[in-house]
Write an enzyme that holds these catalytic residues in place. Sequence first.
Site, short mmCIF file in Angstrom:
data_model
loop_
_atom_site.label_atom_id
_atom_site.label_comp_id
_atom_site.label_asym_id
_atom_site.label_seq_id
_atom_site.Cartn_x
_atom_site.Cartn_y
_atom_site.Cartn_z
N GLU A 100 0.85 -1.21 0.00
CA GLU A 100 0.00 0.00 0.00
C GLU A 100 0.88 1.26 0.00
O GLU A 100 1.70 1.45 0.91
CB GLU A 100 -0.95 -0.02 1.20
CG GLU A 100 -2.02 1.04 1.09
CD GLU A 100 -3.07 0.95 2.19
OE1 GLU A 100 -3.44 -0.16 2.60
OE2 GLU A 100 -3.52 2.01 2.64
N LYS B 248 -7.99 -1.23 10.97
CA LYS B 248 -7.34 -1.66 9.71
C LYS B 248 -6.09 -0.80 9.48
O LYS B 248 -5.05 -1.29 9.09
CB LYS B 248 -8.33 -1.53 8.55
CG LYS B 248 -7.82 -2.10 7.23
CD LYS B 248 -7.00 -1.13 6.41
CE LYS B 248 -6.58 -1.75 5.10
NZ LYS B 248 -5.64 -0.92 4.34
N ASP C 25 3.68 -14.61 11.71
CA ASP C 25 2.43 -15.09 11.13
C ASP C 25 1.36 -13.99 11.26
O ASP C 25 0.75 -13.84 12.32
CB ASP C 25 2.03 -16.37 11.87
CG ASP C 25 0.75 -16.99 11.36
OD1 ASP C 25 0.00 -16.31 10.64
OD2 ASP C 25 0.49 -18.15 11.71
N HIS D 198 -2.43 10.29 0.23
CA HIS D 198 -2.57 8.95 -0.36
C HIS D 198 -2.39 9.02 -1.89
O HIS D 198 -1.66 8.22 -2.46
CB HIS D 198 -3.95 8.39 0.00
CG HIS D 198 -4.14 6.99 -0.41
ND1 HIS D 198 -3.60 5.94 0.30
CD2 HIS D 198 -4.78 6.46 -1.48
CE1 HIS D 198 -3.91 4.81 -0.32
NE2 HIS D 198 -4.62 5.10 -1.39
C1 MEV Z 1 -6.16 2.91 4.74
O1 MEV Z 1 -5.42 1.76 4.39
C2 MEV Z 1 -6.23 3.06 6.24
C3 MEV Z 1 -7.13 4.20 6.75
O2 MEV Z 1 -8.43 4.08 6.21
C4 MEV Z 1 -7.14 4.09 8.25
C5 MEV Z 1 -8.12 5.01 8.94
O3 MEV Z 1 -9.14 5.39 8.34
O4 MEV Z 1 -7.88 5.31 10.14
C6 MEV Z 1 -6.59 5.53 6.31
#
Ligand code: MEV
Length: 437
Positions: free
Chosen positions: A85, A279, A295, A392
């Site tokens: 990513e 996430k 793992d 991003h």
């Molecule tokens: C993207 O991989 C992760 C985010 O969505 C985490 C978040 O929203 O805190 C940017």
Amino acid sequence: MTKEISGFSKLTKSQKIAWLTETYFQDATAATTLLTSYWNDDKKLQQLHDEFIENTITNYYLPLGVAPNFLINNRLYVIPMAIEESSVVAAASKAAKFWRTRGGFKTTILGTTKVGQVHFTYDGNKEDLRIFFNNIKPQLLEDAQPITINMEKRGGGIKEISLVDKTDSLDHYYQLHCTFETLDAMGANFINSCLEQFATTFKNGFYEETRFRESESQLNIIMSILSNYVPDCVVRAEVSCPVTDLTEKDIDGAAFAHKFAQAVAIAKHEPYRAVTHNKGIMNGIDAVILATGNDFRAVEAGVHAYAAKDGHYTSLTDAHIEDGIFTFSIEIPLALGTVGGLTKLHPLVKWSMELLQNPSAQELMQIVAVAGLAQNFGALKSLTTTGIQQGHMKMHLMNILNQLQATPEEKEKTIKHFKTNTVTHSAVVSFIEVLRS
Ligand code: MEV
């Protein structure tokens, strides 16, 4: 129409690739991606990778990046991260730099105990089972001695075995619930070997008892397996500073801290947000776990179960402001190993471990937790200030350029242009079209 095949695993690698190409691909050159681009010329290295799993046909590359300047308990680290990513390593590096001048990250190990269970059914008298368990417990430990002897010499081993009656939730269901200290090993093999030995001793002992034979009670071992839920193998990491120290060019520290804490509070209360919030944390955690040959599936499973341990899914991080001090922290279960597994086998894992100054499992837990906290800090900082897309898309720009097969000159011109313009997929396509026309 696809074809069935038997004996696939017995074919050579070239035969496997030939069969796949013939059966599933229009163009025979599909095989060249596997054979020429990704297959390693170093025969020994390739064989090592071939033998990690069954039916290896080539290698699957992920970028290995590094995030420098992580000050953890007053020691500097460069953290290796394997991830695809675009923005993850950049965000980690930025967060590391930010906190390096604000006291760095502080970590504490809260526990290192791991769990395994022998699941069984029993249909007889409960008190008889309890007496039998108490009598056979020393034998369970003794029979496992050949497995535990080396671990015990190093200070680890079996910590406790208890009999748990689960018949309230499932008819006839009981467990031997066992806890272990596996030191620098992740411990899956050690734990599973101990559990299988417990199961054998337990079952044999049971059928040797006259009272069970006479009552014709049945004991059935269902399975013996470690648990990836490790709520007592937990590390805490935190950063903290006066809110005034959070002030940057166009950001007021106190207002930022307040908004940041609100963003965490939302993730505490709202599961839809909590999942995405966590996430983002796992972006950092999985990347280090992969780089260090651990793992990530086990860690993912355990972490999300931990996030739901109080009955609803919630944020893994906490943020609060008290007397003008902003504190941001994470508590996370991490069963990791720095010996065994791939650690000495995979050349890049070995390299990553050395980069981290060959950490113990406890040190690695601390580094990984910090990577998760830093990642969450970076995401929330962007989300509550500029929004996530600006950074991003800047990082994603190179992926778009590569999709468009941009030349080095086109790349240079496009990157320059988008330093002051908003990156979107269509804006990049249009810009390249103009360049090419
Ligand atoms: C993207 O991989 C992760 C985010 O969505 C985490 C978040 O929203 O805190 C940017």
